[in-house]
Scaffold this active site. Structure first.
Site, mmCIF file in Angstrom:
data_model
loop_
_atom_site.group_PDB
_atom_site.id
_atom_site.type_symbol
_atom_site.label_atom_id
_atom_site.label_comp_id
_atom_site.label_asym_id
_atom_site.label_seq_id
_atom_site.Cartn_x
_atom_site.Cartn_y
_atom_site.Cartn_z
ATOM 1 N N GLU A 51 0.828 -1.208 0.000
ATOM 2 C CA GLU A 51 0.000 0.000 0.000
ATOM 3 C C GLU A 51 0.859 1.255 0.000
ATOM 4 O O GLU A 51 1.971 1.264 0.541
ATOM 5 C CB GLU A 51 -0.945 0.067 1.204
ATOM 6 C CG GLU A 51 -2.298 -0.581 0.975
ATOM 7 C CD GLU A 51 -2.380 -1.959 1.587
ATOM 8 O OE1 GLU A 51 -3.383 -2.642 1.342
ATOM 9 O OE2 GLU A 51 -1.436 -2.368 2.270
ATOM 10 N N THR A 52 0.279 2.286 -0.585
ATOM 11 C CA THR A 52 0.820 3.639 -0.491
ATOM 12 C C THR A 52 -0.300 4.541 0.006
ATOM 13 O O THR A 52 -1.445 4.432 -0.444
ATOM 14 C CB THR A 52 1.343 4.132 -1.850
ATOM 15 O OG1 THR A 52 2.447 3.312 -2.250
ATOM 16 C CG2 THR A 52 1.814 5.579 -1.781
#
Length: 288
Positions: A51-52
């Site tokens: 994830e970002t």
């Protein structure tokens, strides 16, 4: 410099670890004001982490709107990227309290600096809940994992737990069963989309308050998430629902050991609040 780097400063942090080589790496964009959702997805795909997080200033002091993207899709909430983002903010603005406005709801985060100099963040989940799983769904999940029903821990039955995202909790009877993870990637991804699951929370109980966990994440385009804060929060709710632990209680979750990225997540259950608190350190990863 890539096109993504040209439009946003991308930071990289390892969450639930005190060294860049441990825990779960997350991308962090502290000012995503100029980015569209499509551009955020493109940045997340380029970063390549599970994830970002993309932050834009909220209306209140130390308040941020946060969106989370895997390389394939947006997710409503991500614990390790929340910890990484809060520590990244603390590196620039100092420790203290922050409020993240997420698609799952408001998530307060408190950041403190330890005597070792490492910043540690504690998030408070949205209101959790736990629901039963149909037997046929459990059977299908086990088949896709290559597990048998006899390899499960009967004291910790399968459930779907939520604390910002949905996770199917399956407890292995032995550490060896947990260590051997080789599953049908496409089949499990389809199953998870069908049941609106973010990860599978695979666990083994070492001691009353100590667990080892693994989280397949094929719906995000990742074989396995090295340290999963959202699933840890959901797992805390699961244990309380089953009366497997009684609050107040503090749990230690070890994750990432089988990937060579060891991390530690601390989960706190309180008597005065049903929301779950998840704590961990985070450190910057040197820029490539």
């Amino acid at each position: 410099m890539t096109a993504a780097d040209a439009t946003a400063e991308i930071l990289r942090y390892a969450a639930f670890a005190t060294a860049p080589e441990g825990g779960n790496p997350a991308g962090v964009v502290l000012d995503a004001t100029a980015l569209t959702g499509e551009e955020m997805l493109a940045v997340a795909a380029e970063v390549g982490y599970s994830e970002t997080a993309f932050l834009t200033p909220g209306e209140g002091e130390r308040t941020y709107r946060v969106r989370y993207f895997s390389p394939l899709a947006e997710v409503p909430f991500c614990g390790h990227a929340t910890v990484a983002s809060a520590v990244a903010l603390a590196d620039r603005r100092g420790p203290g309290g922050y409020l993240f406005e997420t698609a799952a709801g408001p998530v307060p985060v408190e950041v403190e600096r330890g005597t070792d100099g490492v910043l540690r963040a504690t998030l408070t989940s949205v209101e959790p809940h736990v629901e039963p799983v149909p037997e046929q769904a459990v059977a299908r999940a086990l088949a896709l994992l290559g597990w048998s029903e006899g390899e499960l821990d009967g004291a910790l039955p399968p459930r779907i737990a939520y604390a910002g995202a949905r996770h199917l909790v399956l407890a292995a009877a032995t550490r060896d069963r947990l260590a051997r993870l080789d599953y049908d990637f496409d089949g499990l991804a389809a199953f998870m989309r069908e049941h609106d699951l973010t990860t599978l929370q695979l666990v083994w109980r070492e001691a009353p308050s100590v667990f080892h966990v693994r989280d397949p994440f094929p719906v995000g385009g990742v074989v396995e998430d090295p340290a999963t804060g959202a699933a840890a929060a959901a797992f805390g709710a699961y244990l309380r629902e089953l009366a497997a632990v009684r609050p107040p209680a503090t749990l230690t979750l070890h994750q990432g050991e089988d990937l060579g990225r060891p991390g530690v997540l601390t989960v706190a259950l309180r008597t005065e609040d049903t929301r779950i608190r998840v704590s961990g350190a985070a450190v910057a990863i040197p820029q490539p």
